[in-house]
Scaffold this motif. Structure first.
Motif, PDB file in Angstrom:
ATOM      1  N   VAL A 177       0.864  -1.177   0.000  1.00 12.00           N
ATOM      2  CA  VAL A 177       0.000   0.000   0.000  1.00 12.00           C
ATOM      3  C   VAL A 177       0.900   1.227   0.000  1.00 12.00           C
ATOM      4  CG1 VAL A 177      -1.763   1.310   1.226  1.00 12.00           C
ATOM      5  CG2 VAL A 177      -1.853  -1.189   1.212  1.00 12.00           C
ATOM      6  N   ARG A 198      -4.379  -1.933  -2.324  1.00  8.98           N
ATOM      7  CA  ARG A 198      -3.168  -2.740  -2.409  1.00  8.98           C
ATOM      8  C   ARG A 198      -2.809  -2.985  -3.875  1.00  8.98           C
ATOM      9  NH1 ARG A 198      -5.318  -7.539   1.227  1.00  8.98           N
ATOM     10  NH2 ARG A 198      -7.088  -7.038  -0.096  1.00  8.98           N
ATOM     11  N   ALA A 229       0.454  -2.315   5.414  1.00  6.30           N
ATOM     12  CA  ALA A 229      -0.645  -1.330   5.349  1.00  6.30           C
ATOM     13  C   ALA A 229      -0.806  -0.536   6.645  1.00  6.30           C
ATOM     14  CB  ALA A 229      -1.949  -2.028   4.988  1.00  6.30           C
TER      15      ALA A 229
END
Length: 846
Positions: free
Chosen positions: A598, A610, A659
């Motif tokens: 990400v 993503r 992320a």
């Protein structure tokens, strides 16, 4: 308390219902009453003269018999003749000489379920195939028959009628000579079994029911297995023993799938009509599987035999589906499946709840203030998927397969605002597409020797355009994958003790990432390609009637671009300590070169943020894993108890791949995670009920270069997880009630409640240590039920209902902090789980 009382009342109902309906008839019954019961069960009509039927009183036929077998049963005991035409059955008496009746039989498995598409051979050239009810007939002149079906021991038996002149009942047992010898035939649900090599098998055609599911959705079903979760309740974020979703290998008929979900993760991208066999491995994966440091999910829709044709048409509250299997010849079949949502035309409650869940805190609902837009007027979303498969048998030894798959998600939405002079509207879109094709040849040279060769290619693309109203900015983003290669494998039984598996695999993968912005002008176009060779060898030890099963393998990989050669050993071992006890040891080393990262939380409209990237052996390293586990299982008198302890370490991860939404969001660092834990399952079957409870504990820690502290909790750590279910299956009725509870995932809170300012006066959030706090615990109760009717002899109707989050509990599944630009303060942004969501299914099969 109210929920507890409801659960107890439902359980009591199941208990008494099982005793009320599960009793076999112990006395003779008038023929008219038996005919009435058959009429209601199979939805047929009888036509007869009253004098012919009156006066007959016999023991009823067993309830599980197919319709034709019941008619022969009644004919043998009454002397009456039954002639069926479609849904009508005529009953009459006759004194004329009758032709010899054909020999009839029906095939069942060890659980009493009919075995369809079993092949019955009674001379060198003539074969018949059992129907969906397991029934078949052959001429009376036949002396012996040979019955075979994939996954079962073949049976050779004389073609002799029983003393009662009824149909034969033939029981097939699971094939013990096959690789996947079972440890537990029913694991959590009918159709799910655990094998001696540590893997799990799911057979959708035999699938029972699980809480919240009305169809055999493999990606939802695998989340019921101990050690497999989804931290955000989607099938596009499945976490196996603390790993990320991209660390799992998903394959369909040899094609790697880079897209697994519809509705951006809430629905599986794989039609439940497809698969004939699904294999899931958490550890001890076969050396024939590469490109994953976590689990492997191998989905095969390739049957061994040419079965009978069938068609099914159905729909749930999201969209319709279609499946057909057509036989253009005796040695070939074509399978077609397709689904298409009607969410761009109809908005049922299921769709509205899915929309509210998946689009919250994204650009679709205004990323800056988290307010929902009017879904009906501002957004149009739909998805579709399709597959086509061709199977050709060439002689008795060769099979050829050709398969095609397509998966698509499409979202268009319009943002609008009114200024002092005009109305401004901006159109944005997001599409996610997968196309793949494969061809394979399989040869069974002898009972102990087989060979397979296959080639494949797939295309994946996610494309987004975001037109911003606030800044008059247009952003285009694209992530594209081309994946192709071929595989060769050979299995040969060297002697009664050992079987050698060998093979070679070649793969070429290219990944492109593109970004374009109009103001300020910016353009990026990056493409990477890797070519990998793999040589595989496995030696399997399985003496007949031995307590020990063992298989050791090695995968030697060579990556051309890096000049890197490395080996990955694998081990599976199962030993029967006693009659009901088994010990299991699994170990593996694995790697993968493609992973997801990400870059910005708002990428791809904040929905599919993503993007796939390839390892460059520098900033994005090759990921490498080491895993070992040891477990024990006990099975006796309907009880199944399993206990597994595992350790896994994965090197080569990056902060972008995790992320983060805190101080590490913009940090570029390499590192690793280490996870160890325990998985426990207890399951009990009694009469038509079975219940199970699973518990998982794990400790999952990160370690990144240059990041403090040295170790801190993983964003995917769920320390404690408990799943429960009570399932009732009687005849064609299936009901499931279950719950899911787990501790909240780690999050990073602010160190202070007010912003800090840098030298330029820009506000920012001062964070505490990464993942130093946790969300509240998650709890959800799910329900599902289905019932199937046999309308005619070959026509079935299935109805199903399900409710996710029965008590409508508000669970927070993600939390992060940001600067509120209008108030110049820190605000918290919560993402909530799915609200109470009903769904319904209707399906007609013939």
């Amino acid at each position: 308390m109210q929920g507890t009382r409801s659960f107890l009342l439902l359980s009591l109902f199941f208990f008494f219902a099982a005793n009320a309906f599960g009793q076999d008839e112990k006395k003779s019954v008038e023929l008219k009453k038996i005919l009435e019961d058959i009429k209601n069960q199979y939805h047929v009509k009888f036509n007869y003269a009253e004098d012919d039927v009156t006066g007959h009183s016999i023991f009823p036929p067993p309830a599980q018999l197919p319709l034709k077998a019941k008619l022969i049963y009644l004919s043998n005991r009454t002397g009456l003749t039954f002639r069926q035409t479609g849904g009508y059955i005529v009953i009459y008496t006759t004194t004329k000489a009758q032709k010899p009746k054909p020999l009839c039989a029906y095939v069942l498995d060890e659980l009493g379920q009919p075995v369809d598409n079993a092949v019955i051979q009674f001379d060198s050239t003539t074969k018949v195939v059992t129907g969906t009810d397991g029934y078949f007939e052959i001429p009376v002149r036949v002396k012996s028959i040979y019955i075979s079906q994939m996954g079962y021991e073949p049976v050779v038996m004389p073609a002799e009628r029983p003393d009662t002149n009824d149909c034969l009942e033939i029981i097939l047992t699971l094939a013990i000579q096959q690789l996947n010898e079972v440890v537990a035939e029913r694991y959590l649900a009918t159709g799910i079994s655990k094998n001696k090599d540590g893997s799990y098998d799911i057979k959708p055609r035999k699938f029972g029911i699980l809480p919240g599911l009305i169809e055999p959705d493999v990606l939802q079903a695998m989340q019921q297995l101990p050690g497999i979760n989804s931290i955000d309740e989607t099938v596009s974020n499945i976490n196996v023993r603390g790993g990320t979703h991209d660390q799992n290998l998903f394959m369909w008929n040899g094609i790697r799938l880079f897209q697994t979900g519809h509705f951006f993760g809430l629905i599986s991208a794989l039609s439940p009509n497809l698969a004939h066999d699904i294999k899931i491995s958490k550890n001890g994966t076969s050396a024939f599987y590469g490109e994953s440091v976590s689990s492997a999910v191998d989905i095969s829709s390739r049957p061994q035999n040419i079965g009978a044709g069938t068609v099914s048409i159905g729909s749930n509250m999201i969209g319709p589906d279609f499946y057909a299997k057509v036989k253009p010849s005796d040695n070939a079949n074509i399978e077609i499946s397709a689904r298409r949502s009607f969410t761009d035309v109809l908005a049922f409650p299921t769709y509205n709840k899915y929309s509210k869940r998946i689009f919250q805190n994204t650009i679709v609902t205004s990323l800056n203030n988290s307010t929902d837009v009017n879904y009906k007027s501002d957004k149009e979303f739909y998805f579709y998927d399709f597959t086509t498969s061709y199977h050709q048998k060439i002689g008795a030894k060769h099979d050829v397969y050709v398969d095609v798959i397509g998966i698509n998600n499409k979202l268009d939405f319009i943002q609008g605002t009114i200024t002092a002079t005009n109305v401004v509207t901006k159109a944005s879109h997001l599409s996610q597409l997968t196309l793949g094709g494969t061809a394979a040849w399989r040869a069974q040279w002898s009972e102990g020797h087989s060979t397979e060769f296959g080639m494949y290619g797939s295309y994946y693309n996610v494309d987004a355009q975001n037109e911003s109203i606030e800044f008059n900015q247009i952003t285009n983003q694209e992530n594209t994958i081309l994946d192709a290669g071929f595989r060769f494998s050979d299995a040969k039984k060297i002697n009664p003790l050992f079987t050698l598996h060998s093979g070679y695999q070649y793969n070429e993968i290219g990944i492109k990432n593109s970004d374009r912005i109009n103001e300020p002008q910016y353009s990026r176009n990056v493409k990477d390609v890797l070519r990998t060779h793999a040589v595989i060898g496995e030696l399997e030890y399985r003496p007949e009637n031995s307590r020990l099963f063992a298989r050791g393998g090695i995968r030697a990989n060579y990556i051309e671009q890096f000049g890197m050669l490395y080996a990955e050993p694998r081990l599976q071992l199962n030993y029967a300590l006693a009659e009901n006890w088994q010990l299991e040891v699994l170990a593996e080393k694995k790697s993968q070169s493609a992973s997801q990262v990400v870059e910005l939380q708002g990428d791809f409209l904040g929905i599919e943020k993503r993007r796939w990237v390839l390892a460059d052996n520098n900033a994005v390293p090759l990921q490498r894993s080491n895993q070992a586990s040891a477990g024990i299982s006990f099975k006796n008198k309907g009880w199944l108890v399993t206990l597994d302890n595992f350790y896994k370490k994965v090197n080569g991860i990056t902060t972008a791949g995790q992320a983060f939404q805190d101080q590490l969001e913009t940090v570029q660092a390499r590192g690793s995670y280490r996870v160890y834990g325990t998985e426990f399952l207890i399951q009990k079957q009694f009469n038509d009920f079975y219940a199970w409870l699973s518990y998982t504990w794990n400790k999952n820690d990160y370690s990144f270069d240059g990041v403090e502290p040295i170790r801190f909790p993983s964003s995917f750590e769920l320390s404690h997880t408990i799943n429960t279910a009570v399932i009732y299956e009687w005849d064609n009725l299936k009901i499931a009630l279950g719950s899911k509870w787990f501790t909240g995932r780690p999050v990073t809170p602010p160190l202070i409640s007010v912003p800090t300012y840098n030298s330029t006066g820009a506000p920012s959030v001062a964070y505490n240590y990464p993942n130093s706090d946790n969300l509240d615990n998650f709890f959800q109760v799910n329900f599902s039920a289905s019932y199937a009717w046999k309308i005619f002899s070959k026509v079935n109707l299935q109805l199903g209902v399900s409710v996710l989050n029965v008590f409508n509990r508000q669970n927070i599944i993600n939390k992060y902090y940001r600067i509120n630009t209008s108030q110049n303060g820190i605000e918290v942004v919560n993402t909530y789980s799915l609200e109470r969501t009903p769904n319904a299914l209707i399906k007609l099969s013939f």
